[in-house]
Design a protein around this motif. Structure first.
Motif, PDB file in Angstrom:
ATOM      1  N   ASP A 185       0.946  -1.185  -0.047  1.00 27.26           N
ATOM      2  CA  ASP A 185      -0.032  -0.053   0.068  1.00 27.26           C
ATOM      3  C   ASP A 185       0.861   1.306  -0.114  1.00 27.26           C
ATOM      4  OD1 ASP A 185       1.171  -0.334   2.397  1.00 27.26           O
ATOM      5  OD2 ASP A 185      -0.830   0.242   3.688  1.00 27.26           O
ATOM      6  N   PRO A 186       0.249   2.423   0.072  1.00 27.63           N
ATOM      7  CA  PRO A 186       1.201   3.931   0.017  1.00 27.63           C
ATOM      8  C   PRO A 186       2.110   3.724   1.166  1.00 27.63           C
ATOM      9  CG  PRO A 186      -1.349   4.277  -0.682  1.00 27.63           C
ATOM     10  CD  PRO A 186      -1.116   2.801  -0.165  1.00 27.63           C
ATOM     11  N   GLY A 187       1.862   3.248   2.229  1.00 24.87           N
ATOM     12  CA  GLY A 187       2.742   3.169   3.324  1.00 24.87           C
ATOM     13  C   GLY A 187       4.019   2.437   3.086  1.00 24.87           C
ATOM     14  N   GLY A 188       3.930   1.342   2.591  1.00 26.91           N
ATOM     15  CA  GLY A 188       5.040   0.331   2.220  1.00 26.91           C
ATOM     16  C   GLY A 188       5.823   0.837   1.054  1.00 26.91           C
ATOM     17  N   LEU A 189       5.075   1.335   0.033  1.00 32.35           N
ATOM     18  CA  LEU A 189       5.829   1.866  -1.245  1.00 32.35           C
ATOM     19  C   LEU A 189       6.627   3.231  -0.706  1.00 32.35           C
ATOM     20  CD1 LEU A 189       2.815   1.766  -3.692  1.00 32.35           C
ATOM     21  CD2 LEU A 189       4.849   0.313  -3.510  1.00 32.35           C
ATOM     22  N   PHE A 190       6.074   4.224   0.332  1.00 31.78           N
ATOM     23  CA  PHE A 190       6.765   5.324   0.743  1.00 31.78           C
ATOM     24  C   PHE A 190       8.068   4.901   1.459  1.00 31.78           C
ATOM     25  CE2 PHE A 190       7.533   7.891   4.562  1.00 31.78           C
ATOM     26  CZ  PHE A 190       7.693   9.119   3.891  1.00 31.78           C
ATOM     27  N   LEU A 191       7.819   3.935   2.429  1.00 26.29           N
ATOM     28  CA  LEU A 191       9.109   3.416   3.126  1.00 26.29           C
ATOM     29  C   LEU A 191      10.270   2.961   2.093  1.00 26.29           C
ATOM     30  CD1 LEU A 191       7.459   1.618   6.093  1.00 26.29           C
ATOM     31  CD2 LEU A 191       8.687   3.871   6.228  1.00 26.29           C
ATOM     32  N   HIS A 192       9.964   2.279   1.286  1.00 22.45           N
ATOM     33  CA  HIS A 192      10.828   1.621   0.122  1.00 22.45           C
ATOM     34  C   HIS A 192      11.189   2.990  -0.734  1.00 22.45           C
ATOM     35  CE1 HIS A 192       9.208  -2.372   1.186  1.00 22.45           C
ATOM     36  NE2 HIS A 192      10.460  -2.465   0.432  1.00 22.45           N
ATOM     37  N   ASP A 193      10.436   3.902  -0.806  1.00 22.95           N
ATOM     38  CA  ASP A 193      11.010   5.154  -1.654  1.00 22.95           C
ATOM     39  C   ASP A 193      12.105   5.730  -0.948  1.00 22.95           C
ATOM     40  OD1 ASP A 193       9.177   4.846  -3.781  1.00 22.95           O
ATOM     41  OD2 ASP A 193       7.873   6.175  -2.968  1.00 22.95           O
ATOM     42  N   VAL A 194      11.697   6.124   0.467  1.00 24.82           N
ATOM     43  CA  VAL A 194      12.759   6.863   1.134  1.00 24.82           C
ATOM     44  C   VAL A 194      13.993   6.037   1.681  1.00 24.82           C
ATOM     45  CG1 VAL A 194      10.971   8.356   2.120  1.00 24.82           C
ATOM     46  CG2 VAL A 194      11.812   6.149   3.475  1.00 24.82           C
ATOM     47  N   ARG A 195      14.001   4.783   1.796  1.00 22.55           N
ATOM     48  CA  ARG A 195      15.224   3.836   1.901  1.00 22.55           C
ATOM     49  C   ARG A 195      15.980   4.202   0.744  1.00 22.55           C
ATOM     50  NH1 ARG A 195      15.743  -1.861   1.168  1.00 22.55           N
ATOM     51  NH2 ARG A 195      14.751  -1.674  -0.676  1.00 22.55           N
ATOM     52  N   ASP A 196      15.600   3.796  -0.511  1.00 20.01           N
ATOM     53  CA  ASP A 196      16.089   4.056  -1.675  1.00 20.01           C
ATOM     54  C   ASP A 196      16.920   5.333  -1.926  1.00 20.01           C
ATOM     55  OD1 ASP A 196      15.325   1.230  -2.161  1.00 20.01           O
ATOM     56  OD2 ASP A 196      13.783   1.804  -3.679  1.00 20.01           O
ATOM     57  N   GLY A 197      16.115   6.290  -1.569  1.00 23.33           N
ATOM     58  CA  GLY A 197      16.647   7.769  -1.570  1.00 23.33           C
ATOM     59  C   GLY A 197      17.740   7.923  -0.582  1.00 23.33           C
ATOM     60  N   ALA A 198      17.569   7.386   0.413  1.00 27.01           N
ATOM     61  CA  ALA A 198      18.736   7.236   1.406  1.00 27.01           C
ATOM     62  C   ALA A 198      20.143   6.909   0.792  1.00 27.01           C
ATOM     63  CB  ALA A 198      18.341   6.917   2.660  1.00 27.01           C
ATOM     64  N   CYS A 199      20.085   6.004   0.015  1.00 27.75           N
ATOM     65  CA  CYS A 199      21.250   5.285  -0.276  1.00 27.75           C
ATOM     66  C   CYS A 199      22.127   6.207  -1.239  1.00 27.75           C
ATOM     67  CB  CYS A 199      20.917   4.134  -1.166  1.00 27.75           C
ATOM     68  SG  CYS A 199      20.185   2.724  -0.243  1.00 27.75           S
ATOM     69  N   ARG A 200      21.640   7.305  -1.712  1.00 25.11           N
ATOM     70  CA  ARG A 200      22.463   8.261  -2.440  1.00 25.11           C
ATOM     71  C   ARG A 200      23.046   9.203  -1.537  1.00 25.11           C
ATOM     72  NH1 ARG A 200      19.119  11.084  -6.823  1.00 25.11           N
ATOM     73  NH2 ARG A 200      21.319  11.845  -7.546  1.00 25.11           N
ATOM     74  N   LEU A 201      22.669   9.119  -0.316  1.00 21.57           N
ATOM     75  CA  LEU A 201      23.225  10.380   0.558  1.00 21.57           C
ATOM     76  C   LEU A 201      23.861   9.799   1.920  1.00 21.57           C
ATOM     77  CD1 LEU A 201      19.635  12.207   0.563  1.00 21.57           C
ATOM     78  CD2 LEU A 201      21.934  13.182  -0.336  1.00 21.57           C
ATOM     79  N   PHE A 202      23.788   8.499   2.435  1.00 19.00           N
ATOM     80  CA  PHE A 202      24.356   7.975   3.332  1.00 19.00           C
ATOM     81  C   PHE A 202      25.411   6.947   3.025  1.00 19.00           C
ATOM     82  CE2 PHE A 202      20.575   9.979   5.152  1.00 19.00           C
ATOM     83  CZ  PHE A 202      21.015  10.358   6.012  1.00 19.00           C
ATOM     84  N   SER A 203      26.508   6.836   3.740  1.00 18.56           N
ATOM     85  CA  SER A 203      27.495   5.647   3.436  1.00 18.56           C
ATOM     86  C   SER A 203      26.689   4.351   3.639  1.00 18.56           C
ATOM     87  CB  SER A 203      28.313   5.715   4.417  1.00 18.56           C
ATOM     88  OG  SER A 203      29.307   6.905   4.022  1.00 18.56           O
ATOM     89  N   THR A 204      25.887   4.108   4.724  1.00 21.67           N
ATOM     90  CA  THR A 204      25.209   2.905   4.968  1.00 21.67           C
ATOM     91  C   THR A 204      23.685   3.147   5.174  1.00 21.67           C
ATOM     92  OG1 THR A 204      27.316   2.231   6.083  1.00 21.67           O
ATOM     93  CG2 THR A 204      25.373   0.626   6.384  1.00 21.67           C
ATOM     94  N   VAL A 205      22.901   2.270   4.759  1.00 17.79           N
ATOM     95  CA  VAL A 205      21.598   2.084   4.692  1.00 17.79           C
ATOM     96  C   VAL A 205      21.123   0.630   4.973  1.00 17.79           C
ATOM     97  CG1 VAL A 205      19.302   2.853   4.044  1.00 17.79           C
ATOM     98  CG2 VAL A 205      21.078   4.369   3.403  1.00 17.79           C
ATOM     99  N   LEU A 206      20.473   0.403   6.064  1.00 20.54           N
ATOM    100  CA  LEU A 206      20.008  -0.880   6.341  1.00 20.54           C
ATOM    101  C   LEU A 206      18.552  -0.700   6.857  1.00 20.54           C
ATOM    102  CD1 LEU A 206      23.262  -2.018   8.472  1.00 20.54           C
ATOM    103  CD2 LEU A 206      22.798  -2.346   5.943  1.00 20.54           C
ATOM    104  N   SER A 207      17.908  -1.893   6.147  1.00 18.02           N
ATOM    105  CA  SER A 207      16.510  -1.796   6.514  1.00 18.02           C
ATOM    106  C   SER A 207      16.050  -3.319   6.725  1.00 18.02           C
ATOM    107  CB  SER A 207      15.706  -1.528   5.177  1.00 18.02           C
ATOM    108  OG  SER A 207      15.988  -2.756   4.148  1.00 18.02           O
ATOM    109  N   PRO A 208      14.697  -3.460   6.825  1.00 15.22           N
ATOM    110  CA  PRO A 208      14.369  -4.882   7.085  1.00 15.22           C
ATOM    111  C   PRO A 208      14.619  -5.829   6.145  1.00 15.22           C
ATOM    112  CG  PRO A 208      12.786  -3.462   7.581  1.00 15.22           C
ATOM    113  CD  PRO A 208      13.659  -2.552   7.014  1.00 15.22           C
ATOM    114  N   ASP A 209      15.011  -5.532   4.916  1.00 11.91           N
ATOM    115  CA  ASP A 209      15.594  -6.327   3.810  1.00 11.91           C
ATOM    116  C   ASP A 209      17.003  -6.906   4.238  1.00 11.91           C
ATOM    117  OD1 ASP A 209      13.290  -5.957   2.503  1.00 11.91           O
ATOM    118  OD2 ASP A 209      13.954  -4.701   1.052  1.00 11.91           O
TER     119      ASP A 209
END
Length: 234
Positions: A185-209
């Motif tokens: 749903d929009p909530g899950g899609l939003f969380l994946h959007d912000v995770r993916d976007g963070a990968c361009r700005l932070f050295s490390t991004v770790l999620s439930p994946d």
């Protein structure tokens, strides 16, 4: 060897021409970081490079109109930190909850770009409204990775990380990693959007994946290796 040098020069000239023609100096590795510019190809590396230049980092935040209070150095040994800052409330900006968090300056700089160029556009796209608060678990914590008794220290040990647990929208709706990550749903899609976007700005991004230890948060850190382009995004 001479051929390799000429190839490197040609590539550098081509990259420069592209960036100048497109009006995107942030896509060049040798231009100075400007927080007023959109995210470029080398923005993440430049943010990680600020770990060695805390004064420059603070000057960039001040120039961008981001209010903060510089904290006194603290900790000791492997858990010493010297560039922690506490973001201050600003009109129209996303608030961190709890408010007394004080990550390192490069983490805060990345968080602001994330807010401006990733989080808010994703919120408007998925919900038609902005995020007003970002909830988190912690930033500074003197501990080794995963709370182990031995091994490398976590980036949290030097305030170079923050764990994001969720988001609060303008209408009061809460989007949490632990509840909404797996949804389509929009909530899950939003969380994946912000995770993916963070990968361009932070050295490390770790999620439930990544693993079960991150089932309820997004770990964002600004490890120094990010300056060399060594990034982790899971």
């Amino acid at each position: 060897m001479r051929w390799a040098i000429w190839m490197a020069v040609a590539m550098a000239l081509a990259l420069t021409a592209y960036a100048l023609l497109k009006g995107r100096p942030q896509d060049l590795p040798w231009t100075a970081l400007d927080l007023a510019q959109p995210v470029g190809q080398f923005t993440g590396r430049k943010l990680a490079g600020l770990t060695a230049h805390p004064r420059t980092c603070q000057e960039l935040l001040a120039k961008a109109g981001v209010p903060f209070v510089a904290m006194k150095p603290g900790g000791e040994g492997q858990c010493a930190y010297a560039d922690a800052i506490r973001p201050q409330a600003a009109k129209g900006a996303i608030a961190l909850d709890p408010v007394d968090v004080a990550p390192s300056c490069p983490v805060v700089a990345a968080l602001k770009l994330w807010e401006w160029h990733v989080v808010q556009p994703a919120a408007q796209r998925r919900f038609g409204q902005p995020v007003v608060r970002i909830t988190h678990f912690s930033s500074y914590s003197c501990r080794r990775m995963y709370g182990r008794s031995s091994g490398d220290f976590s980036e949290h040990a030097t305030a170079d990380a923050i764990d994001i647990s969720g988001f609060v929208l303008a209408d009061g709706r809460r989007i949490t990693v632990v509840r909404d990550w797996a949804g389509d749903d929009p909530g899950g899609l939003f969380l994946h959007d912000v995770r993916d976007g963070a990968c361009r700005l932070f050295s490390t991004v770790l999620s439930p994946d990544y693993n079960a230890a991150h089932r309820d948060h997004l770990h964002l850190d600004q490890a120094e290796r990010g300056e060399m382009g060594w990034r982790a995004c899971r």
